[in-house]
Design an enzyme around this catalytic site. Structure first.
Site, PDB file in Angstrom:
ATOM      1  N   TYR A 111       0.848  -1.207   0.000  1.00  0.00           N
ATOM      2  CA  TYR A 111       0.000   0.000   0.000  1.00  0.00           C
ATOM      3  C   TYR A 111       0.876   1.246   0.000  1.00  0.00           C
ATOM      4  O   TYR A 111       0.604   2.212  -0.706  1.00  0.00           O
ATOM      5  CB  TYR A 111      -0.919   0.003   1.232  1.00  0.00           C
ATOM      6  N   PHE A 126      -8.052  20.327 -25.435  1.00  0.00           N
ATOM      7  CA  PHE A 126      -8.405  18.916 -25.421  1.00  0.00           C
ATOM      8  C   PHE A 126      -9.593  18.771 -24.485  1.00  0.00           C
ATOM      9  O   PHE A 126      -9.715  19.499 -23.495  1.00  0.00           O
ATOM     10  CB  PHE A 126      -7.242  18.001 -24.987  1.00  0.00           C
ATOM     11  N   THR A 127     -10.474  17.825 -24.804  1.00  0.00           N
ATOM     12  CA  THR A 127     -11.782  17.716 -24.127  1.00  0.00           C
ATOM     13  C   THR A 127     -11.665  17.688 -22.601  1.00  0.00           C
ATOM     14  O   THR A 127     -12.225  18.545 -21.907  1.00  0.00           O
ATOM     15  CB  THR A 127     -12.515  16.458 -24.623  1.00  0.00           C
ATOM     16  N   ASP A 171       1.106  19.412 -21.442  1.00  0.00           N
ATOM     17  CA  ASP A 171       0.420  18.133 -21.535  1.00  0.00           C
ATOM     18  C   ASP A 171       1.384  17.293 -22.365  1.00  0.00           C
ATOM     19  O   ASP A 171       1.419  17.396 -23.590  1.00  0.00           O
ATOM     20  CB  ASP A 171      -0.942  18.275 -22.213  1.00  0.00           C
ATOM     21  N   LYS A 220      -0.918   6.525 -23.652  1.00  0.00           N
ATOM     22  CA  LYS A 220      -0.505   6.784 -25.044  1.00  0.00           C
ATOM     23  C   LYS A 220       0.978   6.408 -25.206  1.00  0.00           C
ATOM     24  O   LYS A 220       1.306   5.226 -25.186  1.00  0.00           O
ATOM     25  CB  LYS A 220      -0.765   8.242 -25.407  1.00  0.00           C
ATOM     26  N   ARG A 258     -14.389  13.976 -34.039  1.00  0.00           N
ATOM     27  CA  ARG A 258     -13.632  15.048 -33.415  1.00  0.00           C
ATOM     28  C   ARG A 258     -14.052  16.342 -34.104  1.00  0.00           C
ATOM     29  O   ARG A 258     -13.373  16.896 -34.936  1.00  0.00           O
ATOM     30  CB  ARG A 258     -12.113  14.839 -33.539  1.00  0.00           C
ATOM     31  N   PHE A 273     -19.776  13.940 -26.020  1.00  0.00           N
ATOM     32  CA  PHE A 273     -19.456  13.000 -27.097  1.00  0.00           C
ATOM     33  C   PHE A 273     -19.367  11.562 -26.612  1.00  0.00           C
ATOM     34  O   PHE A 273     -19.599  10.633 -27.367  1.00  0.00           O
ATOM     35  CB  PHE A 273     -18.131  13.401 -27.767  1.00  0.00           C
TER      36      PHE A 273
HETATM   37  O1  PLI Z   1      -7.798   9.582 -21.045  1.00  0.00           O
HETATM   38  P1  PLI Z   1      -6.915  10.108 -19.959  1.00  0.00           P
HETATM   39  O2  PLI Z   1      -7.683  10.618 -18.805  1.00  0.00           O
HETATM   40  O3  PLI Z   1      -5.838   9.164 -19.562  1.00  0.00           O
HETATM   41  O4  PLI Z   1      -6.096  11.347 -20.591  1.00  0.00           O
HETATM   42  C1  PLI Z   1      -6.725  12.508 -20.997  1.00  0.00           C
HETATM   43  C2  PLI Z   1      -5.960  13.133 -22.118  1.00  0.00           C
HETATM   44  C3  PLI Z   1      -5.207  14.249 -21.867  1.00  0.00           C
HETATM   45  N1  PLI Z   1      -4.515  14.850 -22.850  1.00  0.00           N
HETATM   46  C4  PLI Z   1      -4.515  14.402 -24.123  1.00  0.00           C
HETATM   47  C5  PLI Z   1      -3.733  15.116 -25.157  1.00  0.00           C
HETATM   48  C6  PLI Z   1      -5.253  13.268 -24.437  1.00  0.00           C
HETATM   49  O5  PLI Z   1      -5.234  12.826 -25.693  1.00  0.00           O
HETATM   50  C7  PLI Z   1      -6.012  12.605 -23.428  1.00  0.00           C
HETATM   51  C8  PLI Z   1      -6.830  11.504 -23.704  1.00  0.00           C
HETATM   52  N2  PLI Z   1      -7.068  11.156 -24.946  1.00  0.00           N
HETATM   53  C9  PLI Z   1      -7.911  10.233 -25.384  1.00  0.00           C
HETATM   54  C10 PLI Z   1      -8.759   9.400 -24.492  1.00  0.00           C
HETATM   55  C11 PLI Z   1      -7.974  10.035 -26.817  1.00  0.00           C
HETATM   56  O6  PLI Z   1      -8.714   9.157 -27.275  1.00  0.00           O
HETATM   57  O7  PLI Z   1      -7.272  10.781 -27.524  1.00  0.00           O
END
Ligand code: PLI
Length: 461
Positions: free
Chosen positions: A75, A127-128, A218, A261, A386, A453
């Site tokens: 933990y 970004f969303t 970011d 990513k 998008r 979305f």
């Molecule tokens: O999906 P998260 O919460 O791990 O990360 C959010 C996020 C933040 N910044 C950027 C540039 C992203 O592309 C992003 C998440 N992107 C998604 C889910 C996508 O499909 O592009």
């Protein structure tokens, strides 16, 4: 053969395979209707080639899978946490690490700590989830990306660049004390996976620091940005992507990262900063919303696989060359067929220009949403809207925000699909393009208030 004519063939071989389902057009027509014409609401069983996102969809290496077994589930004070700290320090260069369950967990903490109601947060396109958290904390997002980023067919090597004149104007208009930080995205997702140059990032950092404004990256797709800098910016051709990622981060005060990513894992993320006092405040919030400061929202095995993924993404340049090479392969096939898409071809996917492909649909008939559905019905390839649906409504006026870009994204998961999958995808896009007049518009049957979305439902007009 000249060296530059050599292909980017994958620097790995396949050890485990996951069967995927083949479906019929009739099945897919029913499935998309049942999903309210929203590709987020399809079941993955009904999808053939899944290009919904490159987020959390990477294939891990055998070394990462082995890491799951040795992950330390303590933990507090997990060994795997310290492996992650070392990886982030070595590759990104930030001394302080705050682990979170994924990127938006880090965005939540950063926004709540730094933004006060009435503040302005400039950024290179929204970004969303990032903008959601900035607005949720009472901030106003201001787009300071260069104009070219909003023009799909304009070739510019660094469409992710910040327009320093726009940024200076914002500082002059509202005052630096109303700008808690600038949010700088590497390889801008919504612009089509477009990089910023090192020179622009450095100039942004210098301008902001002259006014006492911190620069928060970011850095979710910093690796892909680093690759484009290596390929396109003078002076970087002989540097490794590892050196370039570190240099990118050196022009910032901290970063949020979705590790789903570049970092080659299926879940995870972090906030990393230089200022120990900001880190202390972030940890105080972390224990309230995510988990103890040595795991955030991740299990020990998640952190172990993540630490290994961070090293693996930069150990050699071969990984990113093949990753971006595969995206280029698909993009070039589509360009050859005359399909309108965002150029230059981006780092993580192809962005079809739905406004140009379906000029007979008004933007509030959701052309990108409709094109995504048509592609799915044609071949079982799943992309993502998008455009206007993703942009949501203006919190003040309640009207749709009408973005200049109305795109269908086909994001390529890392190390998952083969060149043959790219061929099938390209053939499907061409097929739908040839029958584009038959694609009709959509209207909402259910519209969520926030991040609509993800769960919105539609029917054909
Ligand atoms: O999906 P998260 O919460 O791990 O990360 C959010 C996020 C933040 N910044 C950027 C540039 C992203 O592309 C992003 C998440 N992107 C998604 C889910 C996508 O499909 O592009």
């Amino acid at each position: 053969m000249e060296p530059h004519r050599r292909s980017w063939a994958e620097p790995y071989k396949i050890k485990v395979v996951e069967p995927i389902t083949m479906t019929t057009p009739e099945h897919r027509r029913q499935a998309i209707r049942a999903a309210g014409f929203n590709s987020f609401l399809l079941r993955s069983d009904d999808v053939y080639i899944d290009l919904l996102t490159d987020s959390g969809t990477s294939a891990m290496s055998d070394y990462q899978w082995a890491g799951l077994m040795v992950g330390d589930e303590a933990y507090a004070g997990s060994k795997s946490f310290y492996h992650l700290v070392e990886a982030v320090q070595e590759v990104y260069g930030y001394p302080e690490l705050i682990p979170t369950h994924q990127g938006r967990g880090a965005e939540h903490i950063l926004s709540q700590l730094l933004i006060s109601p009435g503040d302005y947060v400039p950024g290179n396109m929204y970004f969303t989830t990032t903008r959601f958290h900035q607005e949720f904390a009472g901030g106003v997002f201001v787009d300071v990306i260069i104009d070219e980023a909003h023009m799909p067919s304009v070739e510019h090597p660094f469409k992710g660049n910040i327009d320093l004149v726009k940024l200076q104007k914002l500082i002059d208009d509202v005052g630096a004390d109303k700008i808690p930080y600038i949010s700088v995205e590497t390889n801008v997702n919504m612009a089509g996976g477009q990089p910023m140059s090192m020179a622009n990032l450095k100039a942004t950092y210098e301008l902001c620091h002259a006014h006492g404004i911190p620069v928060m990256l970011d850095a979710t797709r910093a690796l892909e940005n680093a690759y484009f800098i290596q390929q396109r910016e003078g002076g970087y051709e002989n540097k490794s992507v590892k050196e370039i990622v570190l240099e990118i981060c050196s022009h910032s005060d901290g970063a949020t990262v979705s590790s789903k990513k570049d970092n080659l894992v299926n879940i995870g993320g972090f906030l990393a900063v230089r200022d120990p006092e900001l880190a202390r405040r972030a940890r105080a919030m972390l224990v309230q919303f995510e988990g103890l400061h040595t795991y955030g929202g991740m299990s020990g095995r998640d952190m172990e696989a993540l630490a290994r993924g961070i090293h693996e993404m930069v150990d050699t340049d071969d990984h990113v060359r093949a990753r971006v090479g595969q995206v280029e392969y698909l993009g070039n096939a589509l360009l050859k067929a005359g399909i309108p898409l965002v150029r230059p071809i981006g780092g993580h996917g192809i962005f079809l220009d739905a406004a140009a492909i379906l000029p007979h649909l008004a933007q509030d008939q959701f052309p990108a949403q409709a094109l995504t559905a048509a592609l799915y019905v044609d071949s079982g390839v799943r992309g993502m809207e998008r455009g206007i649906v993703s942009a949501g409504r203006d919190p003040k006026t309640g009207d749709h925000r009408y973005p200049k870009l109305e795109l269908v994204r086909m994001a390529i998961p890392r190390r998952v699909y083969t060149q043959a999958h790219m061929d099938v995808t390209a053939e499907s896009v061409v097929e739908v393009y040839e029958h584009r007049e038959s694609v009709g518009g959509l209207k909402f049957t259910y519209e969520p208030e926030e991040l609509r979305f993800f769960q919105a439902r539609f029917e054909e007009i």
